[in-house]
Design a protein around this motif. Structure first.
Motif, PDB file in Angstrom:
ATOM      1  N   MET A   1       0.978  -1.261   0.034  1.00 45.96           N
ATOM      2  CA  MET A   1      -0.137  -0.090  -0.091  1.00 45.96           C
ATOM      3  C   MET A   1       0.813   1.320  -0.037  1.00 45.96           C
ATOM      4  N   ILE A   2       0.682   2.343  -0.727  1.00 47.48           N
ATOM      5  CA  ILE A   2       1.282   3.389  -1.074  1.00 47.48           C
ATOM      6  C   ILE A   2       1.179   4.240   0.290  1.00 47.48           C
ATOM      7  N   THR A   3       2.111   4.905   0.845  1.00 49.02           N
ATOM      8  CA  THR A   3       2.047   5.780   1.838  1.00 49.02           C
ATOM      9  C   THR A   3       1.973   7.302   1.278  1.00 49.02           C
ATOM     10  N   PRO A   4       0.934   7.929   1.687  1.00 50.23           N
ATOM     11  CA  PRO A   4       0.786   9.418   1.267  1.00 50.23           C
ATOM     12  C   PRO A   4       2.090  10.128   1.590  1.00 50.23           C
ATOM     13  N   VAL A   5       2.440  10.842   0.705  1.00 56.32           N
ATOM     14  CA  VAL A   5       3.733  11.804   0.684  1.00 56.32           C
ATOM     15  C   VAL A   5       3.503  13.337   0.714  1.00 56.32           C
ATOM     16  N   THR A   6       3.570  14.221   1.376  1.00 54.98           N
ATOM     17  CA  THR A   6       3.483  15.586   1.456  1.00 54.98           C
ATOM     18  C   THR A   6       4.502  16.277   1.893  1.00 54.98           C
ATOM     19  N   GLY A   7       5.151  17.140   1.022  1.00 61.94           N
ATOM     20  CA  GLY A   7       6.499  17.612   1.564  1.00 61.94           C
ATOM     21  C   GLY A   7       7.654  16.760   1.233  1.00 61.94           C
ATOM     22  N   ASP A   8       8.501  16.827   2.385  1.00 64.22           N
ATOM     23  CA  ASP A   8       9.443  16.005   2.259  1.00 64.22           C
ATOM     24  C   ASP A   8       9.499  14.804   2.968  1.00 64.22           C
ATOM     25  N   ARG A   9       8.364  14.542   3.850  1.00 63.52           N
ATOM     26  CA  ARG A   9       8.420  13.309   4.489  1.00 63.52           C
ATOM     27  C   ARG A   9       7.297  12.543   4.654  1.00 63.52           C
ATOM     28  N   SER A  10       7.477  11.056   4.140  1.00 65.98           N
ATOM     29  CA  SER A  10       5.928  10.299   4.436  1.00 65.98           C
ATOM     30  C   SER A  10       5.466  10.430   5.603  1.00 65.98           C
ATOM     31  N   ASP A  11       4.180   9.712   5.562  1.00 64.78           N
ATOM     32  CA  ASP A  11       3.338   9.454   6.649  1.00 64.78           C
ATOM     33  C   ASP A  11       4.338   8.668   7.880  1.00 64.78           C
ATOM     34  N   GLN A  12       4.645   7.514   7.126  1.00 66.67           N
ATOM     35  CA  GLN A  12       5.605   6.595   8.269  1.00 66.67           C
ATOM     36  C   GLN A  12       6.758   7.495   8.477  1.00 66.67           C
ATOM     37  N   ALA A  13       7.358   8.116   7.815  1.00 69.18           N
ATOM     38  CA  ALA A  13       8.584   9.070   8.286  1.00 69.18           C
ATOM     39  C   ALA A  13       8.289   9.900   9.607  1.00 69.18           C
ATOM     40  N   LEU A  14       6.965  10.678   9.246  1.00 64.18           N
ATOM     41  CA  LEU A  14       6.702  11.444  10.294  1.00 64.18           C
ATOM     42  C   LEU A  14       6.293  10.568  11.738  1.00 64.18           C
ATOM     43  N   LEU A  15       5.611   9.645  11.401  1.00 69.03           N
ATOM     44  CA  LEU A  15       5.242   8.971  12.533  1.00 69.03           C
ATOM     45  C   LEU A  15       6.412   8.192  13.694  1.00 69.03           C
ATOM     46  N   GLN A  16       7.683   7.961  12.846  1.00 70.19           N
ATOM     47  CA  GLN A  16       8.901   7.535  13.204  1.00 70.19           C
ATOM     48  C   GLN A  16       9.570   8.702  13.836  1.00 70.19           C
ATOM     49  N   ALA A  17       9.310   9.786  13.154  1.00 72.06           N
ATOM     50  CA  ALA A  17      10.152  10.839  13.717  1.00 72.06           C
ATOM     51  C   ALA A  17       9.610  11.130  15.062  1.00 72.06           C
ATOM     52  N   HIS A  18       8.057  11.027  15.219  1.00 78.11           N
ATOM     53  CA  HIS A  18       7.400  11.596  16.494  1.00 78.11           C
ATOM     54  C   HIS A  18       8.253  10.428  17.602  1.00 78.11           C
ATOM     55  N   VAL A  19       7.979   9.054  17.262  1.00 82.55           N
ATOM     56  CA  VAL A  19       8.662   8.174  18.122  1.00 82.55           C
ATOM     57  C   VAL A  19       9.922   8.670  18.524  1.00 82.55           C
ATOM     58  N   ASP A  20      10.689   9.111  17.705  1.00 81.58           N
ATOM     59  CA  ASP A  20      12.300   9.388  18.027  1.00 81.58           C
ATOM     60  C   ASP A  20      12.373  10.494  18.663  1.00 81.58           C
ATOM     61  N   GLY A  21      11.245  11.532  18.876  1.00 81.42           N
ATOM     62  CA  GLY A  21      11.352  12.439  19.638  1.00 81.42           C
ATOM     63  C   GLY A  21      11.103  14.082  18.885  1.00 81.42           C
ATOM     64  N   ASP A  22      10.914  13.963  17.869  1.00 84.12           N
ATOM     65  CA  ASP A  22      10.475  15.178  16.879  1.00 84.12           C
ATOM     66  C   ASP A  22       9.388  15.625  17.354  1.00 84.12           C
ATOM     67  N   ALA A  23       9.450  16.831  18.185  1.00 89.16           N
ATOM     68  CA  ALA A  23       8.146  17.602  18.494  1.00 89.16           C
ATOM     69  C   ALA A  23       7.136  18.177  17.647  1.00 89.16           C
ATOM     70  N   GLU A  24       7.526  18.190  16.388  1.00 89.46           N
ATOM     71  CA  GLU A  24       6.745  18.716  15.366  1.00 89.46           C
ATOM     72  C   GLU A  24       5.954  17.633  14.465  1.00 89.46           C
ATOM     73  N   ALA A  25       6.613  16.644  14.383  1.00 88.52           N
ATOM     74  CA  ALA A  25       6.200  15.503  13.307  1.00 88.52           C
ATOM     75  C   ALA A  25       4.590  14.992  13.630  1.00 88.52           C
ATOM     76  N   PHE A  26       4.268  14.855  14.864  1.00 94.17           N
ATOM     77  CA  PHE A  26       2.846  14.181  14.945  1.00 94.17           C
ATOM     78  C   PHE A  26       1.801  15.388  14.698  1.00 94.17           C
ATOM     79  N   GLY A  27       2.410  16.594  14.893  1.00 92.29           N
ATOM     80  CA  GLY A  27       1.398  17.663  14.511  1.00 92.29           C
ATOM     81  C   GLY A  27       1.157  17.930  13.023  1.00 92.29           C
ATOM     82  N   GLU A  28       2.368  17.672  12.337  1.00 87.58           N
ATOM     83  CA  GLU A  28       2.273  17.644  10.898  1.00 87.58           C
ATOM     84  C   GLU A  28       1.637  16.637  10.289  1.00 87.58           C
ATOM     85  N   LEU A  29       1.613  15.421  10.851  1.00 89.18           N
ATOM     86  CA  LEU A  29       0.993  14.108  10.285  1.00 89.18           C
ATOM     87  C   LEU A  29      -0.645  14.430  10.743  1.00 89.18           C
TER      88      LEU A  29
END
Length: 222
Positions: A1-29
């Motif tokens: 299944m294709i993961t939507p991408v908007t801007g530079d990071r995919s949905d999966q990348a944003l979720l993983q960034a959130h898990v890794d401590g990126d304070a902005e990633a979940f809000g963007e997702l």
């Protein structure tokens, strides 16, 4: 299944960034999928106040449980599963206010309760508005599980297999819930017929979706 991408990071990348401590990633997702998640919560709960509560519960759960995402489904599927289950939990706990007529500018993405635009035909527009009100009121009488299945399949247009993933049950269960829900809606809406003996206006065949209505409105501003 294709993961939507908007801007530079995919949905999966944003979720993983959130898990890794990126304070902005979940809000963007969340911002990326906010409107559709809101539409599902609103259809499931039946009024904006409870929809806002259900969506909030779901997003808090997703925020806290992001580390449990294993990539077996699209991030959007996972988010919808969390939100719908949060809404169903509220319904089952009777933490809902009441069903209200939904705003005219809420988008129907699938086939349920969508109406055509009749800007130059006031009588047709009024007929569509009344039909839509009746369908949505009938939807509110369904058991929560049937309502959720119909919202996701017939309103949001998700494939049965994806809805089964969202709700954590077999595809056959989703088909059965949709079939039973459609039959109940057909019985409640049996009087919605076209004039002159034409085909039913809003009355679906037992195993077919109710015919579609309208434009989008997002969730309350945070």
């Amino acid at each position: 299944m294709i993961t939507p991408v908007t801007g530079d990071r995919s949905d999966q990348a944003l979720l993983q960034a959130h898990v890794d401590g990126d304070a902005e990633a979940f809000g963007e997702l969340f911002a990326r999928h906010r409107d559709r998640l809101w539409a599902v919560a609103l259809r499931t709960m039946g009024n904006p106040e409870d929809a806002a509560d259900g969506l909030q519960d779901g997003m808090i759960a997703a925020f806290r449980r992001a580390g449990s995402y294993r990539g077996e489904a699209a991030v959007t599927t996972w988010l919808h599963r969390v939100v719908v289950n949060a809404c169903l939990d509220r319904i089952r706990a009777a933490k809902i206010r009441r069903f209200e007529a939904l705003p005219d500018d809420v988008e129907d993405r699938g086939t349920l309760v969508a109406t055509a635009e009749h800007d130059d035909q006031p009588e047709a527009a009024a007929e569509d508005a009344e039909r839509r009100r009746r369908v949505l009121a009938a939807l509110a009488t369904l058991p929560a599980d049937q309502r959720a299945a119909l919202v996701l399949v017939d309103m949001e247009g998700y494939p049965v297999a994806e809805v089964a993933e969202m709700l954590g049950c077999a595809e056959g269960t989703i088909k059965s819930r949709c079939s039973r829900g459609r039959k109940r809606l057909a019985a409640l809406l049996v009087d919605l017929h076209r004039p002159n003996g034409g085909p039913p206006h809003g009355n679906p065949p037992p195993d077919g979706p109710v015919q579609p209505s309208v434009r989008p409105r997002g969730p309350p501003a945070s």
